[in-house]
Design a protein around this motif. Structure first.
Motif, mmCIF file in Angstrom:
data_model
loop_
_atom_site.group_PDB
_atom_site.id
_atom_site.type_symbol
_atom_site.label_atom_id
_atom_site.label_comp_id
_atom_site.label_asym_id
_atom_site.label_seq_id
_atom_site.Cartn_x
_atom_site.Cartn_y
_atom_site.Cartn_z
ATOM 1 N N SER A 88 5.378 57.909 35.645
ATOM 2 C CA SER A 88 4.652 57.673 34.400
ATOM 3 C C SER A 88 3.989 56.294 34.416
ATOM 4 O O SER A 88 2.855 56.124 33.958
ATOM 5 C CB SER A 88 5.596 57.774 33.196
ATOM 6 O OG SER A 88 6.124 59.074 33.092
ATOM 7 N N ASP A 89 4.697 55.306 34.946
ATOM 8 C CA ASP A 89 4.132 53.955 35.030
ATOM 9 C C ASP A 89 2.881 53.917 35.897
ATOM 10 O O ASP A 89 1.935 53.188 35.608
ATOM 11 C CB ASP A 89 5.179 52.989 35.591
ATOM 12 C CG ASP A 89 6.295 52.690 34.604
ATOM 13 O OD1 ASP A 89 6.137 53.042 33.414
ATOM 14 O OD2 ASP A 89 7.323 52.126 35.010
ATOM 15 N N TRP A 90 2.888 54.702 36.975
ATOM 16 C CA TRP A 90 1.799 54.630 37.949
ATOM 17 C C TRP A 90 0.658 55.595 37.654
ATOM 18 O O TRP A 90 -0.487 55.358 38.056
ATOM 19 C CB TRP A 90 2.337 54.892 39.361
ATOM 20 C CG TRP A 90 3.116 53.724 39.900
ATOM 21 C CD1 TRP A 90 4.454 53.513 39.782
ATOM 22 C CD2 TRP A 90 2.593 52.594 40.591
ATOM 23 N NE1 TRP A 90 4.813 52.335 40.376
ATOM 24 C CE2 TRP A 90 3.690 51.742 40.894
ATOM 25 C CE3 TRP A 90 1.315 52.221 41.016
ATOM 26 C CZ2 TRP A 90 3.534 50.538 41.583
ATOM 27 C CZ3 TRP A 90 1.162 51.028 41.711
ATOM 28 C CH2 TRP A 90 2.247 50.195 41.978
ATOM 29 N N ALA A 211 -1.777 50.233 30.245
ATOM 30 C CA ALA A 211 -1.253 50.067 31.605
ATOM 31 C C ALA A 211 0.012 49.222 31.577
ATOM 32 O O ALA A 211 0.147 48.304 30.762
ATOM 33 C CB ALA A 211 -2.311 49.418 32.493
ATOM 34 N N ARG A 212 0.935 49.536 32.461
ATOM 35 C CA ARG A 212 2.166 48.765 32.558
ATOM 36 C C ARG A 212 1.920 47.529 33.416
ATOM 37 O O ARG A 212 1.128 47.553 34.361
ATOM 38 C CB ARG A 212 3.260 49.614 33.203
ATOM 39 C CG ARG A 212 3.583 50.886 32.439
ATOM 40 C CD ARG A 212 4.502 50.630 31.277
ATOM 41 N NE ARG A 212 5.859 50.344 31.721
ATOM 42 C CZ ARG A 212 6.860 50.023 30.911
ATOM 43 N NH1 ARG A 212 6.629 49.906 29.613
ATOM 44 N NH2 ARG A 212 8.056 49.791 31.368
ATOM 45 N N PRO A 213 2.592 46.406 33.129
ATOM 46 C CA PRO A 213 2.457 45.218 33.977
ATOM 47 C C PRO A 213 2.836 45.547 35.418
ATOM 48 O O PRO A 213 3.774 46.321 35.668
ATOM 49 C CB PRO A 213 3.442 44.223 33.350
ATOM 50 C CG PRO A 213 3.604 44.684 31.939
ATOM 51 C CD PRO A 213 3.485 46.178 31.980
ATOM 52 N N LYS A 217 5.847 47.879 37.184
ATOM 53 C CA LYS A 217 5.520 49.053 38.008
ATOM 54 C C LYS A 217 6.177 48.943 39.386
ATOM 55 O O LYS A 217 6.705 49.930 39.915
ATOM 56 C CB LYS A 217 4.006 49.183 38.143
ATOM 57 C CG LYS A 217 3.315 49.609 36.856
ATOM 58 C CD LYS A 217 1.820 49.475 36.937
ATOM 59 C CE LYS A 217 1.190 50.440 37.913
ATOM 60 N NZ LYS A 217 -0.282 50.372 37.882
ATOM 61 N N LEU A 218 6.140 47.760 39.954
ATOM 62 C CA LEU A 218 6.766 47.568 41.265
ATOM 63 C C LEU A 218 8.278 47.729 41.176
ATOM 64 O O LEU A 218 8.907 48.303 42.070
ATOM 65 C CB LEU A 218 6.407 46.184 41.816
ATOM 66 C CG LEU A 218 4.932 45.980 42.204
ATOM 67 C CD1 LEU A 218 4.680 44.534 42.602
ATOM 68 C CD2 LEU A 218 4.537 46.917 43.349
#
Length: 433
Positions: A88-90, A211-213, A217-218
């Motif tokens: 979901s983040d990506w 967008a997620r930071p 995400k990493l």
């Protein structure tokens, strides 16, 4: 030998027994019993014990309960929750937003569990509450989960491929390799379809999410590492020549137990539930194989494959025409039969015809799996449709059916493409073997 008409009558008898509610294994055995008694008499039944022994005394079949157990452990260890959050983040910024997460999570989870039903239930439980809260189109949400879960029998390791390989004496390793490229390609095709629908109808995807930071995400990538690591280990030991498919399944189970232990989800209750479910599913599959083995023996004794082959030759049908007829045949059959039963019941008759036409058995295995995938979301019997509806617990089953329809059409088009571009299936097995 008996004629095509008698063979068709026997098949209709077996289908009728299934439709009235008899277990699949019983329906196949009774069909074989009636056929044997009418044509050969009691002596042929004396071989039934030998057929059971020869059918089950196969080391490769040990992989079935092991892969089922692997999937059950992962279902109960919370792997799917973290996997869905990571994707979901990506993927949230793509046209279609979180709908892509349904497909991506299904593909990764399916690649480890090998079960479409487990994937549909697990991803459905995670995704449906999230997407409902964000006002995503309910039909398309249900359709993406039902269709994405079908990837469980195409992306290796696949229980259905193991059964196909065991029944046709085809290399399991080659079948697994053959499923990788089509599995990835079909996953991307599903995501392309979602993006296309979302571009034409933006309302189906709900509000655009921020967008997620990058740092978060990493960090979320840690959630996708366990299933990818298990997949890499299971497939790596096979193609590295270090283990058979059965041994690799045992290694995969060990890895899954380590993951569950690391997530603090492993206890006696979880193990008990996973083992009970594994026994039930494995017993069902192996009992069907017993019935199929006896049916296969009787069909061979009656000369049905030779009769069918001669009939096709007399019609002048070539490989392409036969494959298109089989698409139609399996599409109709998928409306009335559960997919595993459909494969096991038809292989004894269809496979000799395929060999006679010079069609590669590895390629045909992927073709058949694609037909079973389509059957999983073909009404009225499509198993994934009912799994997703059971998870939704709202609306009508028709919502799931309409949401799945674009994916059924896409899978049929994809199957036709493989007929004309067989290298998409055979390239990797030929490279590795």
């Amino acid at each position: 030998m008996i004629g095509v008409g008698e063979a068709a009558l026997g098949f209709m008898l077996m289908l009728g027994l299934m439709l009235v509610g008899l277990p699949v294994a019983v329906a196949m055995f009774l069909t074989a019993f009636v056929g044997a008694m009418l044509t050969m008499g009691w002596p042929v039944l004396m071989t039934f014990g030998n057929q059971i022994w020869s059918g089950q005394n196969d080391f490769i079949l040990t992989a079935i309960p092991l892969f089922v157990f692997l999937g059950e452990i992962l279902v109960r260890s919370g792997v799917a929750d973290g996997l869905y959050r990571c994707l979901s983040d990506w993927l949230r910024r793509l046209p279609g937003g979180l709908l892509h997460s349904n497909i991506g999570a299904s593909a990764v989870f399916a690649a480890v569990s090998g079960s479409s039903v487990a994937t549909a239930a697990t991803i459905g439980n995670v995704a449906i509450p999230i997407l409902t809260e964000r006002k995503y189109d309910e039909r398309l949400t249900a359709g993406t989960i039902a269709a994405g879960a079908t990837l469980g029998i195409l992306i290796p390791p696949s229980i259905n491929m193991i059964i196909y390989g065991s029944m046709t004496n085809t290399s399991i390793g080659q079948l697994f390799a053959a499923g990788i490229v089509p599995g990835i390609a079909l996953t991307l095709a599903f995501m392309g379809l979602i993006a296309g629908i979302a571009l034409f109808r933006p309302s189906v995807a709900g509000p655009t999410l921020p967008a997620r930071p990058m740092q978060e995400k990493l960090r979320s990538l840690l959630e996708i590492l366990p299933p990818l690591a298990i997949f890499a280990v299971v497939m790596g030991v096979i193609y590295g020549g270090w283990a058979t498919p059965t041994e690799s399944a045992a290694i995969g189970v060990t890895c899954a137990l380590v993951v569950a232990l690391a997530k603090r989800r492993l206890n006696l209750s979880v193990l008990h539930e996973a083992m009970i479910s594994t026994v039930r599913i494995s017993a069902m599959i192996l009992l069907i194989l017993v019935g199929a083995q006896f049916l296969n023996f009787v069909i061979g004794m009656l000369g049905i494959p030779q009769t069918l082959t001669r009939y096709v030759v007399e019609l002048g049908a070539g490989p392409i025409q036969v494959l298109f007829l089989l698409i139609l045949f399996y599409l109709v059959l998928g409306c009335f039969m559960e997919t595993l039963s459909m494969m096991i019941a038809t292989l004894p008759v269809v496979f000799p015809l395929i060999l006679n036409l010079g069609i590669d058995p590895v390629w045909f295995g992927i073709f058949l799996v694609l037909m079973m995938e389509t059957g999983l979301i073909t009404p009225p019997i499509g198993m994934n449709l009912y799994i997703v509806q059971g998870v939704r617990m709202r609306g009508s089953i028709m919502d799931v059916i309409w949401g799945s329809l674009p994916f059924v059409i896409l899978m049929l088009a994809f199957t036709v493409m493989l007929i004309f571009v067989p290298g998409l299936v055979l390239w990797l097995p030929e490279l590795l073997f």
